[in-house]
Design an enzyme around this catalytic site. Structure first.
Site, PDB file in Angstrom:
ATOM      1  N   CYS B 141      -0.439 -10.389  12.480  1.00 23.45           N
ATOM      2  CA  CYS B 141      -0.305  -9.042  11.906  1.00 23.45           C
ATOM      3  C   CYS B 141      -1.542  -8.197  12.152  1.00 23.45           C
ATOM      4  O   CYS B 141      -1.461  -7.069  12.652  1.00 23.45           O
ATOM      5  CB  CYS B 141       0.014  -9.126  10.417  1.00 23.45           C
ATOM      6  SG  CYS B 141      -1.100 -10.180   9.471  1.00 23.45           S
ATOM      7  N   HIS B 221      -3.138  -5.256   4.546  1.00 26.10           N
ATOM      8  CA  HIS B 221      -4.500  -5.308   5.060  1.00 26.10           C
ATOM      9  C   HIS B 221      -4.978  -3.876   5.299  1.00 26.10           C
ATOM     10  O   HIS B 221      -4.175  -2.987   5.597  1.00 26.10           O
ATOM     11  CB  HIS B 221      -4.545  -6.013   6.418  1.00 26.10           C
ATOM     12  CG  HIS B 221      -4.041  -7.421   6.432  1.00 26.10           C
ATOM     13  ND1 HIS B 221      -4.602  -8.428   5.696  1.00 26.10           N
ATOM     14  CD2 HIS B 221      -3.026  -7.998   7.126  1.00 26.10           C
ATOM     15  CE1 HIS B 221      -3.968  -9.575   5.938  1.00 26.10           C
ATOM     16  NE2 HIS B 221      -3.005  -9.335   6.800  1.00 26.10           N
TER      17      HIS B 221
END
Lengths: 340, 340
Positions: B141, B221
Site C-alpha cells: 500500500c 497512512h
C-alpha cells in the site's frame, strides 16, 4: 402523497436520517441544513438533497465556496410537515421557538433535555404514546440500546432491577478536535450516569442504576447488563425472545466476533458507512445466574437511533400504527436481514 | 468469455479484490478460500462466492460450523486462469510451489519479498512489463502510494531525489490482537525503511530515502514527501498533473478535511467499507520551495492496491493494453468520480 420531512442539521445523525427517510415510500426529504459549506454540505448536494443554510449570517460563506443553497432554515421549515432536528446537543432546544412560530411538528434527539418535548420516544416501548404529538424526543444511542432490550425482557419475564455498566466510545470517528487517547474516564464519577434516569423517561417503572466510563475507541459503545428478572427464565428463553426481534442482532465469538473491531469489520460489508441499526448482543454472553441475567451488547452510536426517528415521524403524523410502521422501517433499512 | 480468477485468502485484500473482479466485464471470481469458518467466510457465501478451504486439515471445522465448502484450495486453483494470492505476508511464497505445480499464473501482494515474482508491479509505472508474465507482485500500500505520485512527477518534471517520511497506521481496523495505543514507534529505527528500496523495484532509477513511524490509528497512512525536481515546476503545474490522473484525489482543508478522520468520514458515504482506491493528496499541502516540492498524502492501506490487482490480471493474461485496462478498472470502481 408523501409527507414532507425537513432535516435541520446534516451531521452524524442528520445524514443518516435523511437517507433513511429517502428509503420510505410514505415520506420524502424536502431539504437539509448545514451551518458551513464543508464536505458534508457537498455530499448533501451530491446525493440530491436541497441544501439550506442553518445560520442566515453564514449565507455568504456558501456563496463564496460556490455552493448553491435554496435559502435559510426558515424557508425550509415553512414547507415541512415535520422537522427532524439533528443539530448538536442543546441547540435543538434553542431551535424550538422557531418550530413553534412556524407551527411545525418537530423531533429532537437525545442530546436535548427531556423537557424539550412532550414525550421521550422508543418505537418498541411507547410508539402509541407519540401518536399525534407535536414534539417528541428520540432518546440517545445508549438509552435506545438499553430500552429495546429492557422492554423485551420486561414484557416477557418482568424486571425486578437493572444494573448496567456502559463502556462508551469517547468520540465519533470523524472527530479530530477532542478525545481521550490514553485513559479510562469514569463519566460521571458520582453515580448514577444519566442513562438510568433517561431510560425511565421511556420506561418509568423500571428500577435501574447505571454507571458509565469513556474509553479510547470510536467504534461502538458496549453495555454490560445485569437484570434481575421477576419470572424464571433460561438462557434459551432469552435467546428466543431476542431472535424474534429484528432490532436485536445476535452474534457469537465462534464466528470471530471477538470485539467491536470485528463487528464493525463485518458491518462495513453490510451497509454504507457500516451503519448498524440493531443492538448487537453477544449470544455467548447471555448467562443466567440464579434469577439474574447477564448479557453484553454493542451499540453503534451513530446509527441506532435512525429507525426510531422514522417511526417517530409516522406516529406523530398518524401515518401508521406501531406494527405497520416498524415493519416498513425494518424492511426498508434491511433490519432483521443479517442474522448470522 | 470471462477469465477465471481464484482468490486465495478472503481477508482484508482478498475480499476487496473479489468484489472488484466481480465488477469487471472480462473476468469472474470462480472461488475464494478461507482457513477458518468465521464471519468473513459466511460473508463470502452471502455474497455468492464459492468457498474453498485454504487448509485441507481444517475441512472438518467448516463442516462442524455448518458451512458448505466446494473443496480445498487445490480444487480451486486447478480451475483457474489466474490466482490472486491474498494470504498474509510470507504465506504467498509458501503457496508458490502449489501454483507452479498446477501451472497457473499468480499475483502476489506486497507482503512478499520481491523475488517471489518476476516483476514488482504498479499499473501506472510498469503495466507493459507485466504483459504475459506468470508471476507478478503488486507492491504494498505505501509503495503503491509513493510510486503513483513519483511516476507522475518523474515523467512530467524529472526527479533528482526523494525524501519521504511515512506516518503509518499501526494495524488495520479489524485487528484486535495487536497494536500500539500510546506511543510513536520508529519502524525501523535504522534508515532506510523498506519502502524506498521497494519503490525502486518498480522505479529503479529513482533516488529515494524513506523513514517510517507507526502511530496509534487504524484509518490511513500519511506520507510527507519532499521531492527535488529536475525541471522547475510551480504548485499549479503539479496540481494540473494530479488533476488529470483519476487515481489521485485532491482534497482541501477548506472543505473540512482536517485529518484522516474527516477523509474517512467522507469516504464512508462514497464506497462500501469506505474504500479509497485513490491517493488522497491535500491540495493545500503542495508547496514549492526553491526546486523542492513538498506534499502530504493519505493512503487507505486496505484498498489502494485493489485496482492494481485488477490491472495486473489483464496484463498477465494479455487481455488489454495499459490504457484500456486502467480505463476499464477506473470506470468499474468509480475511480476519478469523487473530485470535490
Amino acid at each position: 402523497m408523501k409527507v414532507k420531512v425537513a432535516i435541520n442539521g446534516y451531521g452524524t445523525i442528520g445524514k443518516r436520517v435523511a437517507d433513511a427517510v429517502s428509503k420510505q415510500d410514505d415520506m420524502e426529504v424536502i431539504g437539509v441544513t448545514k451551518t458551513k459549506p464543508d464536505f458534508e454540505a457537498k455530499m448533501a448536494i451530491r446525493k440530491g438533497y436541497k441544501l439550506y443554510c442553518a445560520i442566515p449570517e453564514n449565507l455568504e460563506l456558501f456563496e463564496s465556496a460556490g455552493i448553491r443553497v435554496e435559502g435559510t432554515v426558515d424557508d425550509l421549515i415553512n414547507k415541512a410537515d415535520i422537522v427532524v432536528d439533528c443539530s448538536p446537543g442543546k441547540v435543538g432546544a434553542q431551535n424550538k421557538p422557531m418550530y413553534e412560530k412556524a407551527g411545525v411538528k418537530a423531533i429532537f434527539q437525545g442530546g436535548e433535555k427531556k423537557d424539550v418535548a412532550e414525550l421521550s420516544f422508543n418505537a418498541l416501548a411507547n410508539y402509541e404514546k407519540a401518536v399525534g404529538k407535536n414534539y417528541v424526543r428520540v432518546v440517545s444511542c445508549n438509552t435506545t440500546g438499553l430500552v429495546r432490550v429492557l422492554y423485551l425482557l420486561d414484557t416477557n419475564f418482568g424486571i425486578e432491577k437493572v444494573r448496567a455498566v456502559m463502556i462508551r466510545r469517547v468520540v465519533d470517528p470523524k472527530e479530530d478536535k477532542k478525545g481521550l487517547v490514553n485513559g479510562i474516564m469514569p463519566d460521571p464519577v458520582k453515580l448514577p450516569s444519566h442513562h438510568g434516569p433517561d431510560v425511565q423517561t421511556v420506561l418509568p417503572h423500571i428500577d435501574i442504576t447505571t454507571v458509565a466510563f469513556k474509553v479510547p475507541t470510536t467504534l461502538m459503545h458496549v453495555h454490560s447488563l445485569n437484570v434481575q428478572l421477576k419470572e424464571k427464565a433460561s438462557e434459551d428463553d432469552v435467546i428466543d425472545v431476542f431472535e424474534k426481534e429484528p432490532r436485536i442482532l445476535l452474534v457469537s465469538k465462534d464466528d470471530g466476533f471477538t470485539s467491536t473491531a470485528k463487528i464493525i469489520e463485518w458491518a462495513r460489508e453490510l451497509r454504507i458507512r457500516y451503519d448498524l441499526f440493531e443492538n448487537v448482543v453477544w449470544r455467548d454472553s447471555i448467562a443466567v445466574v440464579g434469577n439474574e441475567l447477564y448479557l453484553t451488547q454493542a451499540i453503534h452510536q451513530e446509527a441506532i437511533v435512525v429507525p426510531e426517528n422514522i417511526d417517530a415521524i409516522r406516529a406523530m403524523l398518524e401515518m401508521a400504527d406501531k406494527e405497520e410502521s416498524i415493519r416498513k422501517t425494518n424492511e426498508s433499512l434491511d433490519i432483521g436481514k443479517f442474522q448470522i
